[in-house]
Write an enzyme that holds these catalytic residues in place. Structure first.
Site, PDB file in Angstrom:
ATOM      1  N   ASN A   1       8.110  -5.508  -1.421  1.00 40.43           N
ATOM      2  CA  ASN A   1       7.817  -4.445  -0.399  1.00 40.43           C
ATOM      3  C   ASN A   1       6.721  -4.276   0.303  1.00 40.43           C
ATOM      4  OD1 ASN A   1       7.977  -2.209   1.102  1.00 40.43           O
ATOM      5  ND2 ASN A   1       9.156  -0.843  -0.435  1.00 40.43           N
TER       6      ASN A   1
ATOM      7  N   ARG B   1      13.556   4.112  12.012  1.00 40.36           N
ATOM      8  CA  ARG B   1      12.374   4.955  12.305  1.00 40.36           C
ATOM      9  C   ARG B   1      11.497   4.761  13.388  1.00 40.36           C
ATOM     10  NH1 ARG B   1       9.701   4.700   6.607  1.00 40.36           N
ATOM     11  NH2 ARG B   1       8.333   6.618   7.453  1.00 40.36           N
TER      12      ARG B   1
ATOM     13  N   GLU C   1      13.054  -9.444   1.126  1.00 41.51           N
ATOM     14  CA  GLU C   1      11.877  -8.487   1.589  1.00 41.51           C
ATOM     15  C   GLU C   1      12.753  -7.192   1.251  1.00 41.51           C
ATOM     16  OE1 GLU C   1      11.172  -8.899   5.638  1.00 41.51           O
ATOM     17  OE2 GLU C   1      10.522  -6.907   5.863  1.00 41.51           O
TER      18      GLU C   1
ATOM     19  N   TYR D   1      11.457   8.849   0.818  1.00 35.05           N
ATOM     20  CA  TYR D   1      11.398   7.549  -0.085  1.00 35.05           C
ATOM     21  C   TYR D   1      11.838   8.027  -1.529  1.00 35.05           C
ATOM     22  CZ  TYR D   1       7.984   5.517   3.296  1.00 35.05           C
ATOM     23  OH  TYR D   1       7.564   5.085   4.461  1.00 35.05           O
TER      24      TYR D   1
ATOM     25  N   HIS E   1      12.689  -2.980   1.655  1.00 31.74           N
ATOM     26  CA  HIS E   1      12.309  -1.672   2.449  1.00 31.74           C
ATOM     27  C   HIS E   1      13.114  -0.418   1.874  1.00 31.74           C
ATOM     28  CE1 HIS E   1       9.475  -3.563   4.685  1.00 31.74           C
ATOM     29  NE2 HIS E   1      10.445  -4.563   5.059  1.00 31.74           N
TER      30      HIS E   1
ATOM     31  N   ALA F   1       3.264  -0.848   4.822  1.00 30.84           N
ATOM     32  CA  ALA F   1       2.690  -1.084   6.093  1.00 30.84           C
ATOM     33  C   ALA F   1       2.464  -2.202   6.337  1.00 30.84           C
ATOM     34  CB  ALA F   1       1.482   0.084   6.092  1.00 30.84           C
TER      35      ALA F   1
ATOM     36  N   ARG G   1       4.990  10.868  -2.479  1.00 30.71           N
ATOM     37  CA  ARG G   1       4.922  10.740  -1.070  1.00 30.71           C
ATOM     38  C   ARG G   1       6.087  10.797  -0.432  1.00 30.71           C
ATOM     39  NH1 ARG G   1       4.857   4.528   1.275  1.00 30.71           N
ATOM     40  NH2 ARG G   1       4.149   4.866   3.332  1.00 30.71           N
TER      41      ARG G   1
ATOM     42  N   PRO H   1       0.671  -1.163   0.058  1.00 33.54           N
ATOM     43  CA  PRO H   1      -0.043   0.146  -0.080  1.00 33.54           C
ATOM     44  C   PRO H   1       0.856   1.482  -0.002  1.00 33.54           C
ATOM     45  CG  PRO H   1      -0.036  -1.247   2.233  1.00 33.54           C
ATOM     46  CD  PRO H   1       0.332  -1.940   1.217  1.00 33.54           C
ATOM     47  N   ASN H   2       0.348   2.148  -0.788  1.00 34.61           N
ATOM     48  CA  ASN H   2       0.917   3.624  -0.944  1.00 34.61           C
ATOM     49  C   ASN H   2       2.129   3.719  -1.603  1.00 34.61           C
ATOM     50  OD1 ASN H   2      -1.159   4.852   0.934  1.00 34.61           O
ATOM     51  ND2 ASN H   2      -0.153   3.661   2.634  1.00 34.61           N
TER      52      ASN H   2
END
Ligand code: DQA
Length: 144
Positions: free
Chosen positions: A74, A107, A98, A23, A100, A77, A18, A10-11
């Site tokens: 990825n 974070r 995976e 990012y 990110h 969330a 964003r 998502p996103n």
């Protein structure tokens, strides 16, 4: 050779727009183009997908059984919340990496835990969008 599935949660459709300070300015289409070019060089083919819906991601992972050689994901969330995505990945027979874009360990504390890491052969975080390319190189060695 079956394709390598690259899945985005998502996103990530808003990549480039964003929170660019976190990012970056590249769009997801830019990332897809870079991945496709590198995959070609490495003798692979990719399928690149994005979804904002957890169930849709689960369905895409299920469909990868027997049809994809490996998964780069990825989960965005859903990394931090989704047992369903972990379970779907656990039913997939090939290697999983995976990715990110940001360093999730630098974070908020809720980003430090990943359900998906329980299944992933490797995790790349904090290398920006280059993380996808590093993941492709690693998957290539794992498949060799
Ligand atoms: C992310 C990190 C997640 O915590 C976040 O929810 C995202 C993107 C990353 O690529 O850095 O949406 O997976």
């Amino acid at each position: 050779m079956k394709p390598i599935l690259i899945l985005n949660g998502p996103n990530l459709n808003l990549l480039g727009l964003r929170q660019p300070e976190i990012y970056g300015h590249e769009t997801l289409a830019d990332v897809e183009a870079r991945c496709a070019a590198l995959a070609l060089e490495l003798g692979h083919r990719i399928e690149f997908r994005q979804s904002n819906h957890e169930g849709e991601i689960v369905t895409m992972i299920q469909a990868a059984r027997g049809t994809a050689a490996a998964i780069i994901i990825n989960p965005a969330a859903y990394t931090h919340t989704s047992v369903a995505i972990l379970d779907a990945l656990s039913a997939f027979e090939g290697p999983v990496i995976e990715v990110h874009i940001s360093n999730i360990h630098k974070r908020e504390s809720f980003r430090h835990h990943s359900y998906v890491s329980l299944r992933a052969e490797g995790v790349i975080a904090g290398c920006g969008t280059e993380g996808y390319l590093l993941a492709l190189r690693r998957i290539t060695s794992l498949l060799a």
